[in-house]
Design an enzyme around this catalytic site. Structure first.
Site, short mmCIF file in Angstrom:
data_model
loop_
_atom_site.label_atom_id
_atom_site.label_comp_id
_atom_site.label_asym_id
_atom_site.label_seq_id
_atom_site.Cartn_x
_atom_site.Cartn_y
_atom_site.Cartn_z
N TRP A 29 34.32 -25.94 -47.43
CA TRP A 29 33.45 -24.93 -46.82
C TRP A 29 32.73 -24.10 -47.88
O TRP A 29 32.41 -22.94 -47.67
CB TRP A 29 34.23 -24.03 -45.85
CG TRP A 29 34.96 -24.78 -44.80
CD1 TRP A 29 34.45 -25.24 -43.62
CD2 TRP A 29 36.34 -25.20 -44.80
NE1 TRP A 29 35.41 -25.93 -42.90
CE2 TRP A 29 36.58 -25.91 -43.61
CE3 TRP A 29 37.38 -25.04 -45.71
CZ2 TRP A 29 37.83 -26.45 -43.29
CZ3 TRP A 29 38.62 -25.59 -45.40
CH2 TRP A 29 38.83 -26.27 -44.21
N HIS A 30 32.45 -24.74 -49.03
CA HIS A 30 31.86 -24.03 -50.17
C HIS A 30 30.50 -24.65 -50.54
O HIS A 30 30.26 -24.98 -51.69
CB HIS A 30 32.80 -24.09 -51.37
CG HIS A 30 34.10 -23.39 -51.17
ND1 HIS A 30 35.19 -23.56 -52.01
CD2 HIS A 30 34.51 -22.51 -50.22
CE1 HIS A 30 36.20 -22.82 -51.57
NE2 HIS A 30 35.80 -22.18 -50.48
N SER A 31 29.63 -24.81 -49.58
CA SER A 31 28.33 -25.44 -49.81
C SER A 31 27.39 -24.51 -50.58
O SER A 31 27.16 -23.37 -50.16
CB SER A 31 27.69 -25.82 -48.47
OG SER A 31 28.51 -26.72 -47.76
N HIS A 55 33.34 -28.15 -53.06
CA HIS A 55 34.61 -28.51 -53.69
C HIS A 55 35.30 -29.52 -52.79
O HIS A 55 35.06 -29.54 -51.59
CB HIS A 55 35.50 -27.27 -53.88
CG HIS A 55 34.90 -26.22 -54.76
ND1 HIS A 55 34.79 -24.90 -54.39
CD2 HIS A 55 34.37 -26.30 -56.00
CE1 HIS A 55 34.23 -24.21 -55.36
NE2 HIS A 55 33.96 -25.04 -56.36
#
Length: 608
Positions: free
Chosen positions: A536-538, A316
């Site tokens: 931090w949403h890999s 995101h």
């Protein structure tokens, strides 16, 4: 090659992150005779204050520690030549041990898409919601049927120090009349409602609620569940096309540039790769599973041609838009930017009763938002196709998530110590995607060939422009607003009606909205290209799709073309989710436990 085959394990997990802890913990609890090994590159987090005390998450991130791996993307023209840095959790419990503890859940249609669009039977919201209920204890209580009341993961609302969040909701109710409020912003089936924002924090003890402590560390009585920390997986070893061993090295030595001899752990029944969106595709590629071009370039003999490995990288796009706060605002700035001596009183209070600022994450309200007709017109034509084909048919999908954050969330040393609040906004479903591949077939410390893909598609930049304007209108009407933090806003030209100001009083609820010129819009776009970053949403790099569509695993999490090998972490997500990804990691961990139990005929792991 040295060998550690004195113990043959039933199941070996290559990675010990959020999903792995859940899956391993569930299986071990159901059958304590199973010999299970989790191999994790990062350290243990058991009872360490940096992890169990919630408010320490920010200092852990800005002061580089071994609990993160930092991945540098290639320079991007869409980001004006910037190379964004994407951290990933690197500890037992993975992201659940180091994240912002923000509790958001995906739209129901996100999981429905996994079944209807990508053909993964058993992964729709009908099946996922019961698993998420099973995992949680929703401490506020609930009048709807989507929350759990007896699971290991505790969910709570902050009981105090939330005046910034409350004021945000007051302003929203009075100013944004098109949208309503709710007592639960995470009901799966709706958006467009403001409300309180819950946290993965136990409301009784004030502790972070992570998967390591609640699924693994609580099974010390079981000697057959072993966690090997500070060891990095190199590859999976096959006999024929069956996975039988996992090769790993000492991370404590190798990460510091030392030479470390490979060690082998044997798995008699199953290998589960669970090393995240960066680690899982790298392990597969070093094992000979991936695109021929990638493997040949790195000297790896191909075992299975799977060109989807490392592709479909998703995240995101977030902006933390800061404002100066009044002295009476409740903020976490004293902890985030305080000296150890200044932070100590908050730590002591937490030790005494689990209360106070140390039991906070600073994010206590928010909204999942979609643009109205006028706002859609303003971001036309770039967003037209995405809206019509993706969002219009799914009213539960938010285009943007807005969260008032009671602190300054940056690291600019030019920003003086003071009180601030921030509006964090991030896009729920960016169109752009990226890729991540290995650059060495043998060295697990070789940097990734990584392209994050942020803002590659024009549809992603125009929605951020809309989000900036909406955020600013809400923020400047809050009574705790004392001005804009000018150096971290767009650079509007002199004389612009949109000009920012470091010190000013709040606008009234009836004051007209700011009018932006074409030059102002260009300044906002440039600001976003210069400042947008990872959330931090890999996810997505070992996608659960059909093989012909670029998939890596099937609906049973089996890697195509081999036997005895599954992937179980957020890398399997075929499409994005409009939420922080911890909740999806929980869903995958719980679902993987059910699937593995069925496949291996292990009794006692239920689907709800």
């Amino acid at each position: 090659m040295s060998s550690a085959q004195d113990t043959v394990y039933d199941i070996v997990f290559a990675g010990g992150g959020a999903s792995a802890c859940i899956t391993a913990g569930r299986l071990a609890a159901a059958d304590p005779s199973l010999k299970i090994l989790l191999i994790e590159a990062g350290p243990h987090t058991r009872e360490l204050q940096d992890h169990i005390q919630p408010a320490r998450y920010f200092s852990n991130l800005i002061l580089p520690k071994e609990t993160f791996t930092f991945h540098e993307s290639q320079p991007s023209s869409a980001l004006l030549g910037r190379s964004p840095i994407v951290p990933s959790g690197r500890a037992v419990g993975g992201g659940s041990s180091v994240n912002f503890v923000v509790y958001t859940r995906a739209a129901a249609s996100d999981y429905d898409d996994w079944e209807t669009m990508y053909g993964n039977k058993g992964w729709s919201s009908k099946y996922i919601i019961p698993l998420l209920k099973k995992a949680e204890t929703y401490q506020p209580g609930s009048t709807n049927s989507t929350h759990g009341s007896s699971g290991p993961i505790k969910i709570s609302y902050a009981p105090d120090f939330i005046n910034v969040a409350e004021n945000f909701l007051e302003v929203a109710a009075a100013f944004d009349r098109e949208r309503t409020s709710t007592d639960d912003t995470n009901q799966f089936f709706e958006s467009e409602k403001y409300g309180r924002w819950a946290r993965y924090i136990d409301g009784v003890t004030g502790r972070r609620s992570d998967t390591a402590h609640h699924y693994v560390y609580n099974q010390d009585h079981n000697p057959n569940l072993k966690v090997l920390d500070r060891h990095r997986v190199v590859r999976v070893i096959f006999e024929g096309n069956r996975a039988v061993e996992v090769e790993y090295v000492s991370d404590l030595v190798g990460r510091n540039g030392g030479v470390t001899s490979p060690i082998v752990a044997r798995a008699s029944r199953l290998v589960v790769v669970s090393a995240g969106a960066f680690g899982s595709p790298a392990i597969l590629e070093r094992s000979g599973i991936g695109a021929k071009s990638v493997l040949e370039k790195n000297g790896v003999k191909q075992l299975v041609d799977l060109p989807g490995v490392g592709e479909n990288y998703m995240d995101h796009n977030v902006i933390f838009l800061p404002f100066v706060a009044t002295p009476d605002a409740d903020t976490l700035d004293p902890i985030f930017r305080g000296t150890p001596e200044e932070v100590e009183p908050y730590a002591q209070q937490w030790l005494e009763d689990g209360k106070g600022l140390m039991a906070h994450n600073g994010i206590d309200s928010g909204v999942k938002m979609r643009p109205n007709a006028g706002e859609l017109a303003a971001i036309s034509p770039e967003f037209d196709h995405r809206w019509k084909t993706y969002f219009a048919p799914a009213p539960d999908k938010p285009v943007m998530l807005y969260l008032p954050f009671a602190a300054y969330a940056g690291i600019n040393p030019a920003v003086p110590k003071a009180k601030y609040f921030t509006i964090a906004y991030f896009s729920g479903y960016p169109v752009s995607s990226g890729r991540v591949h290995i650059t060495s077939g043998t060295n697990p410390y070789s940097p990734s060939d990584f392209h994050a893909g942020f803002l590659d598609d024009p549809a992603d930049i125009v929605i951020l422009r809309w989000a900036y304007k909406k955020s600013r209108e809400l923020a400047r009407r809050m009574k705790y607003y004392a001005g804009d933090l000018v150096i971290e806003h767009p650079k509007f030209k002199e004389g612009s009606k949109a000009a920012t100001q470091q010190s000013r009083s709040p606008a009234s609820l009836t004051e007209s909205e700011i009018i932006y010129s074409k030059e102002d819009d260009d300044a906002i776009d440039e600001y976003h290209r210069e400042n947008v970053q990872t959330t931090w949403h890999s996810i997505g790099t070992c996608a659960m799709k059909s093989r012909k569509s670029g998939g890596v695993v099937d609906e049973r999490l089996n890697v195509y073309g081999v036997e005895g090998l599954k992937v179980a972490d957020c890398s399997i997500t075929p499409g994005n989710v409009g939420a922080n990804t911890y909740n999806t990691a929980i869903a995958i961990g719980e679902k993987a436990a059910v699937i593995i139990a069925e496949d291996l005929r292990i009794k006692g792991v239920t689907a709800e």
